[in-house]
Design a protein around this motif. Sequence first.
Motif, PDB file in Angstrom:
ATOM      1  N   TYR A 366       0.924  -1.385   0.095  1.00 51.78           N
ATOM      2  CA  TYR A 366      -0.104   0.047  -0.082  1.00 51.78           C
ATOM      3  C   TYR A 366       0.794   1.092   0.170  1.00 51.78           C
ATOM      4  O   TYR A 366       1.982   1.235   0.630  1.00 51.78           O
ATOM      5  CB  TYR A 366      -1.052  -0.082   1.267  1.00 51.78           C
ATOM      6  N   LEU A 367       0.298   2.317  -0.889  1.00 54.48           N
ATOM      7  CA  LEU A 367       1.299   3.598  -0.800  1.00 54.48           C
ATOM      8  C   LEU A 367       0.301   4.594  -0.391  1.00 54.48           C
ATOM      9  O   LEU A 367      -0.955   4.749  -0.930  1.00 54.48           O
ATOM     10  CB  LEU A 367       1.716   3.798  -2.243  1.00 54.48           C
ATOM     11  N   ILE A 368       0.830   5.506   0.586  1.00 51.72           N
ATOM     12  CA  ILE A 368      -0.347   6.387   1.021  1.00 51.72           C
ATOM     13  C   ILE A 368       0.184   8.007   0.512  1.00 51.72           C
ATOM     14  O   ILE A 368       1.629   7.927   0.861  1.00 51.72           O
ATOM     15  CB  ILE A 368      -0.202   6.616   2.665  1.00 51.72           C
ATOM     16  N   VAL A 369      -0.259   8.679  -0.051  1.00 57.93           N
ATOM     17  CA  VAL A 369       0.173   9.978  -0.487  1.00 57.93           C
ATOM     18  C   VAL A 369      -0.987  10.958  -0.318  1.00 57.93           C
ATOM     19  O   VAL A 369      -2.043  10.796  -0.396  1.00 57.93           O
ATOM     20  CB  VAL A 369       0.192   9.919  -2.051  1.00 57.93           C
ATOM     21  N   ASP A 370      -0.241  12.150   0.277  1.00 57.48           N
ATOM     22  CA  ASP A 370      -1.060  13.486   0.272  1.00 57.48           C
ATOM     23  C   ASP A 370      -1.293  13.864  -1.075  1.00 57.48           C
ATOM     24  O   ASP A 370      -0.758  14.395  -1.829  1.00 57.48           O
ATOM     25  CB  ASP A 370      -0.086  14.556   1.193  1.00 57.48           C
ATOM     26  N   ALA A 371      -2.812  14.033  -1.531  1.00 52.26           N
ATOM     27  CA  ALA A 371      -3.083  14.536  -2.512  1.00 52.26           C
ATOM     28  C   ALA A 371      -2.771  15.935  -3.022  1.00 52.26           C
ATOM     29  O   ALA A 371      -2.164  16.314  -4.230  1.00 52.26           O
ATOM     30  CB  ALA A 371      -4.622  14.456  -2.722  1.00 52.26           C
ATOM     31  N   ARG A 372      -2.703  16.678  -1.942  1.00 50.22           N
ATOM     32  CA  ARG A 372      -2.442  18.088  -2.313  1.00 50.22           C
ATOM     33  C   ARG A 372      -0.948  18.131  -2.531  1.00 50.22           C
ATOM     34  O   ARG A 372      -0.511  19.044  -3.685  1.00 50.22           O
ATOM     35  CB  ARG A 372      -2.759  19.199  -1.301  1.00 50.22           C
ATOM     36  N   GLU A 373      -0.033  17.397  -2.044  1.00 53.33           N
ATOM     37  CA  GLU A 373       1.354  17.454  -2.196  1.00 53.33           C
ATOM     38  C   GLU A 373       1.613  16.867  -3.368  1.00 53.33           C
ATOM     39  O   GLU A 373       2.483  17.245  -4.154  1.00 53.33           O
ATOM     40  CB  GLU A 373       2.031  16.424  -1.187  1.00 53.33           C
ATOM     41  N   LEU A 374       0.937  15.843  -3.825  1.00 52.70           N
ATOM     42  CA  LEU A 374       1.144  15.187  -5.076  1.00 52.70           C
ATOM     43  C   LEU A 374       0.626  16.039  -6.185  1.00 52.70           C
ATOM     44  O   LEU A 374       1.451  16.308  -7.385  1.00 52.70           O
ATOM     45  CB  LEU A 374       0.160  14.065  -5.345  1.00 52.70           C
ATOM     46  N   LEU A 375      -0.213  16.903  -6.263  1.00 57.14           N
ATOM     47  CA  LEU A 375      -0.891  17.614  -7.242  1.00 57.14           C
ATOM     48  C   LEU A 375       0.093  19.069  -7.430  1.00 57.14           C
ATOM     49  O   LEU A 375       0.239  19.640  -8.161  1.00 57.14           O
ATOM     50  CB  LEU A 375      -2.072  18.363  -6.935  1.00 57.14           C
ATOM     51  N   MET A 376       0.808  19.353  -6.129  1.00 59.23           N
ATOM     52  CA  MET A 376       1.787  20.374  -6.372  1.00 59.23           C
ATOM     53  C   MET A 376       2.951  20.215  -6.901  1.00 59.23           C
ATOM     54  O   MET A 376       3.904  20.922  -7.386  1.00 59.23           O
ATOM     55  CB  MET A 376       1.760  21.005  -5.074  1.00 59.23           C
ATOM     56  N   PRO A 412      15.142   1.011 -18.349  1.00 59.15           N
ATOM     57  CA  PRO A 412      14.891  -0.285 -17.490  1.00 59.15           C
ATOM     58  C   PRO A 412      13.818  -0.989 -17.807  1.00 59.15           C
ATOM     59  O   PRO A 412      12.762  -0.398 -18.056  1.00 59.15           O
ATOM     60  CB  PRO A 412      15.181   0.449 -16.035  1.00 59.15           C
ATOM     61  N   GLU A 413      13.927  -2.269 -17.782  1.00 59.35           N
ATOM     62  CA  GLU A 413      12.746  -3.091 -18.011  1.00 59.35           C
ATOM     63  C   GLU A 413      11.839  -2.658 -16.863  1.00 59.35           C
ATOM     64  O   GLU A 413      11.900  -2.510 -15.528  1.00 59.35           O
ATOM     65  CB  GLU A 413      13.344  -4.332 -17.794  1.00 59.35           C
ATOM     66  N   PRO A 414      10.230  -2.524 -17.470  1.00 60.49           N
ATOM     67  CA  PRO A 414       9.592  -2.180 -16.389  1.00 60.49           C
ATOM     68  C   PRO A 414       9.041  -3.323 -15.449  1.00 60.49           C
ATOM     69  O   PRO A 414       9.199  -4.293 -15.742  1.00 60.49           O
ATOM     70  CB  PRO A 414       8.279  -1.890 -17.261  1.00 60.49           C
ATOM     71  N   ILE A 415       8.664  -2.795 -14.349  1.00 59.07           N
ATOM     72  CA  ILE A 415       8.568  -3.604 -12.883  1.00 59.07           C
ATOM     73  C   ILE A 415       7.008  -3.993 -13.048  1.00 59.07           C
ATOM     74  O   ILE A 415       6.320  -2.737 -12.792  1.00 59.07           O
ATOM     75  CB  ILE A 415       9.061  -3.243 -11.899  1.00 59.07           C
ATOM     76  N   PRO A 416       6.306  -5.026 -13.043  1.00 65.81           N
ATOM     77  CA  PRO A 416       4.801  -5.202 -12.898  1.00 65.81           C
ATOM     78  C   PRO A 416       4.381  -4.608 -11.649  1.00 65.81           C
ATOM     79  O   PRO A 416       5.187  -4.882 -10.604  1.00 65.81           O
ATOM     80  CB  PRO A 416       4.542  -6.667 -12.880  1.00 65.81           C
ATOM     81  N   LEU A 417       3.446  -3.948 -11.533  1.00 59.07           N
ATOM     82  CA  LEU A 417       3.046  -3.409 -10.393  1.00 59.07           C
ATOM     83  C   LEU A 417       1.570  -3.761  -9.722  1.00 59.07           C
ATOM     84  O   LEU A 417       0.706  -3.986 -10.397  1.00 59.07           O
ATOM     85  CB  LEU A 417       2.775  -1.683 -10.520  1.00 59.07           C
ATOM     86  N   SER A 418       1.423  -4.226  -8.537  1.00 58.72           N
ATOM     87  CA  SER A 418       0.376  -4.230  -7.868  1.00 58.72           C
ATOM     88  C   SER A 418       0.264  -3.909  -6.514  1.00 58.72           C
ATOM     89  O   SER A 418       0.692  -4.190  -5.574  1.00 58.72           O
ATOM     90  CB  SER A 418       0.071  -6.116  -7.617  1.00 58.72           C
ATOM     91  N   VAL A 419      -0.344  -2.512  -6.519  1.00 56.30           N
ATOM     92  CA  VAL A 419      -0.213  -1.797  -5.354  1.00 56.30           C
ATOM     93  C   VAL A 419      -1.557  -1.074  -5.267  1.00 56.30           C
ATOM     94  O   VAL A 419      -2.532  -0.667  -6.049  1.00 56.30           O
ATOM     95  CB  VAL A 419       1.012  -0.630  -5.312  1.00 56.30           C
ATOM     96  N   LYS A 420      -2.098  -0.808  -3.861  1.00 54.61           N
ATOM     97  CA  LYS A 420      -3.220  -0.056  -3.535  1.00 54.61           C
ATOM     98  C   LYS A 420      -2.531   1.405  -3.100  1.00 54.61           C
ATOM     99  O   LYS A 420      -2.014   1.548  -2.183  1.00 54.61           O
ATOM    100  CB  LYS A 420      -3.974  -0.576  -2.216  1.00 54.61           C
ATOM    101  N   ILE A 421      -3.326   2.248  -4.110  1.00 49.14           N
ATOM    102  CA  ILE A 421      -2.824   3.718  -3.552  1.00 49.14           C
ATOM    103  C   ILE A 421      -4.069   4.116  -2.953  1.00 49.14           C
ATOM    104  O   ILE A 421      -5.110   4.073  -2.947  1.00 49.14           O
ATOM    105  CB  ILE A 421      -2.569   4.571  -5.088  1.00 49.14           C
TER     106      ILE A 421
END
Lengths: 815, 282
Positions: A366-376, A412-421
């Motif tokens: 799981y990855l937690i991100v602050d939306a405002r920080e992300l958009l900035m 670089p070869e892409p890495i398959p991703l399985s994550v909940k944001i």
Amino acid sequence: MTIEALRPEQLRHVCDPAQFSFETTRELEDLGQTIGQERAVGAVQFGMGIQRAGYNLFALGPSGTGKRTTISQFLHRKASGEPIPSDWCYVNNFEDNQRPTALRVPPGRGVELRKDVEELVEELKTAVPALFESEDYQTRRQQLQEEFQERQEEALNEIREKAKTRDIALIRTPVGLAFAPIRDGEVVTPDEFQKLSEERREQVKEDVGELQDELQEAMRQARQWERKARDRMKELDREVAMLAVGHRIEELQQKYADLESVVAYLQAIKDDVVESVDEFRSSGEAEGQSVFGVPMERLREAAFRRYQVNVVVDHSQSEGAPVIYEGHPTYNNLIGRIEHIAQMGALVTDFNLIRSGSLHRANGGYLIVDARELLMQPYAWEGLKRVLRAQEVRIESLSQALSLVSTVSLEPEPIPLSVKIVLIGERLLYYLMNEYDPDFNELFKVEADFSDEMPRSPENDQLYARLVAAVARHEELRPFDRYAVARVIERSSRIAGDNRKLSTHLLSIADLLEEADYWAGQVGRDVVTAEDVERAIGERIARADRLRQRTQEHIARGMILLDTEGEKTGQVNGLSIISLGDYAFGRPSRITARTRLGKGNVVDIEREVELGGPIHSKGVLILSGFLGGHYASDYPLSLSASLVFEQSYAGIEGDSASLAELCALLSALADLPIRQSLAVTGSVNQHGEVQPIGGVNEKIEGFFDACSAKSLTGSQGVLIPAANGEHLMLREDVVEAVRRGDFHIYPVSTVDQGMELLTGRPAGQRDEAGAFPAGSVNERVEARLIELAQKQRDFADGVEESSSEGRTDSDSDGE
Amino acid sequence: MTHTAEHEGTPIKRILVGLDASTHSLAALQAAAALASDLQAELHGLFVEDVNLLRAAALPMSRELQLPFGRPAKMNPAAMRRQLQAQAQRARQALSATCRRYRIEWTFQVLEGVVPSTVLREAAQADLLCLGTASRPVMQRPKIGSTAQAAATRANRSVLLISQGAKIEPPVVIAHDGSPAADRALPLACQLGRMAGGLLTVLVRPAPSRSSDRVQQVLAQRLEGENLAVRYRELAGEEVTSLIEDIRTERAGIVVVSRALLDPDEIHRLLDTIDCPALLVH
């Protein structure tokens, strides 16, 4: 009709400490759950549980409501029971080193593989030169060289000997080889040659030609032999290299037999070492040498970098699935980056300089991100969306993606991703993204709406007490006694602005607890008491209320004109609220109304000067609707009125003063004075019904403070919308004044009720004939409006007459 | 620090180096210059325009196979002379640059003639002759060239033969059998020993009339005060084979042998087999 003032117990929902069975919060267990966020928690459980594309989560709600804590706690609990995801390594792609290969290995084995390969290379650095320096190798190599040289020598000698038998010598010219006839060991001169018989000359020529052909053939063959000798030496080198590498790599291949990709990678290392064995052989030979100032040792070490394993995701220390909080969600911090190093004035890179992003580290979790920080952060949101859509992380430098630079870099070869944001942000942000980004709905299908309040009930009071206990324990505060907890709960209701609610703004509550703990410490208490909580509240207000104090002082000194006793026509005490950050206070203002003959419009002076907002103007325009509908349905509303907030020099917004404005207007129309000991707040609709407003507590307290500063006469009070009764959580001193009969809070539901209280006269209801009782407020208003309408008509008739007379005159003149 | 080598009363004051612009002869030039500098001798460079080549070029059927691909091409005397002159020019430049670096006096001469005989004739004017082991070899493996062979066996001066890539390095190895002829090689060997770090290895060759121990004793006395670390090693036999083996075992940097100790065939075998420079003392 008589409006009863509210009783003191209706003004504040007191929390009874007796309902708590504990003495201090030390006795309470921690709260293992988030309180008051059932909807949001349900959404989080759903969002994290469903394993479908696009079911990422947006936690929305005001800041400080515990979104991050709640989600983080939930995710950590959930993730701890989930499998640890794979490690990821980037290794050299020996076929195309611009496209490094991604290796997936079970958790913890990435570091192990890196160590194994490091040891292997170190071992090869000593083992390979040793093998090549061995006598066996040297002998075999020399043998090959000798074989070739002997063969060459034999061929040449054969020709030389053959030539000698014919008195011809093979001589070396500055650029090649030639044959020439000799006599006594020396080449014959041209004269001597000419003196030879014709036959002999021809014979020599023939012999030389023949020898030249043979030599030419021998030289051609020598080149073939040389090529073969080189091939055989290369083969020998390979054989020796294989001897050094093969066994060790096979051991590793056996160790990693369960990992097909690693086995293939080790095979690639083996092939590469064998092919480029010279790099290992030359160890030590170039000591002290340098190229453009870079020591050869360093260049060689740089060459060995291609065998390193770059572990970009290491779960050797992990327990369960990862839960990552990315506090600085730049494009590179999310997606990863390719770093460069300066080498001989140029920036170069290789797969060892690939750095993982938080998406790599959160992969499988799981990855937690602050939306405002992300958009900035520039391009971060676009980058994240691209990754979520592709379900793989492709590291691409931003400068390359934007074609800002065109240097050779890596793919670089892409890495398959399985994550909940999990994005965390304010509601506005969620709704804006929802509205304006068409991808948003596809990628963030679950919303967890965090409420900023929860119902206040005996059960929730108990939960709140445990919340206080948990915060106190977590933040290492003194325990709170039950009276202190009760006071905290009351304060929480006040923050919620509703005596039937509790605030879930945990940040404010935590601040209050920490400050109360401080004040308890200041007086040497081991337990935080209600007094400490009260002081914390008071001190906090005191720190922020400079402007409130100044306003009150100006009222007391008569600089802000405000009557708190006596009666005035067309003038009423309105209440507004001033917000300064997280502190708000009520400010009484004088609202005045003037009326005259006009076209039926009510002029909002605030709007005219662009100090009033649209909602305020809406409130004022509603007044025209009320006047027209209530009094002047059968005749034109021939009124022109102006309304103003006296001594207000800042913008005004909201319709909470519309009741006060209407009262002032009606007072002016009816020519009835209004009690200045009362203040009015509330909005009205076109039917004269009073509607609830916000900030009722602050407004009441604002007028109370103004009255107190002058003197409480016992007749002072505030008219509030009846519906706001549930929001009352007034200060203790206000409640106490009410208890003493010094101050009164009147809940009103209609304008009529308000006018009765303000004027002391009945408002009056229409009788069967449709007339208001004589002397009532409404009767006087209606009479005045009819009078104005009559005057309007008279005025209009007069104008018509004079104009028709004028026309006749002019017509006559025309004749 | 410089030393004056006594060569039976003839100090080495003039060194002749045979130049043909090949890598072997350049190695000889380096060694000769180093020696000249140490001995404060004058260096004389000699380039011989091979008369055989000029004659061959003038013959009617003259053709050469150009290296490395064996392309046949017609030869002509003018072109040949120009090529030889160009080689001579390169040799002169190399000599000049080297001598400038060593700060020694030098002269250069171009002569036309048969190379070995011309070199041997000119060597008579010098105290030491330095040559590359081969000129520009036909094959990759350098063999002893005809000039080097002639010089090694017939020159009436001491000859230093050195091959491409080699230089005077320790240890200096001298073969000695206690004879006066071998004694004549000793001063030069000492000189080289000091030049190459002060190490001298004496391979004592047994002789019917002198025991190795005796030879060793005499030598020890003679070498006293030469400021050298001397090692002695007894040769297993009198044959040149044992000498060659011991030279290899000792990993000799340079070999000094009195020509009187070996017959011409032995000299050829020795030169053909060892990898290090050889100084054949007349």
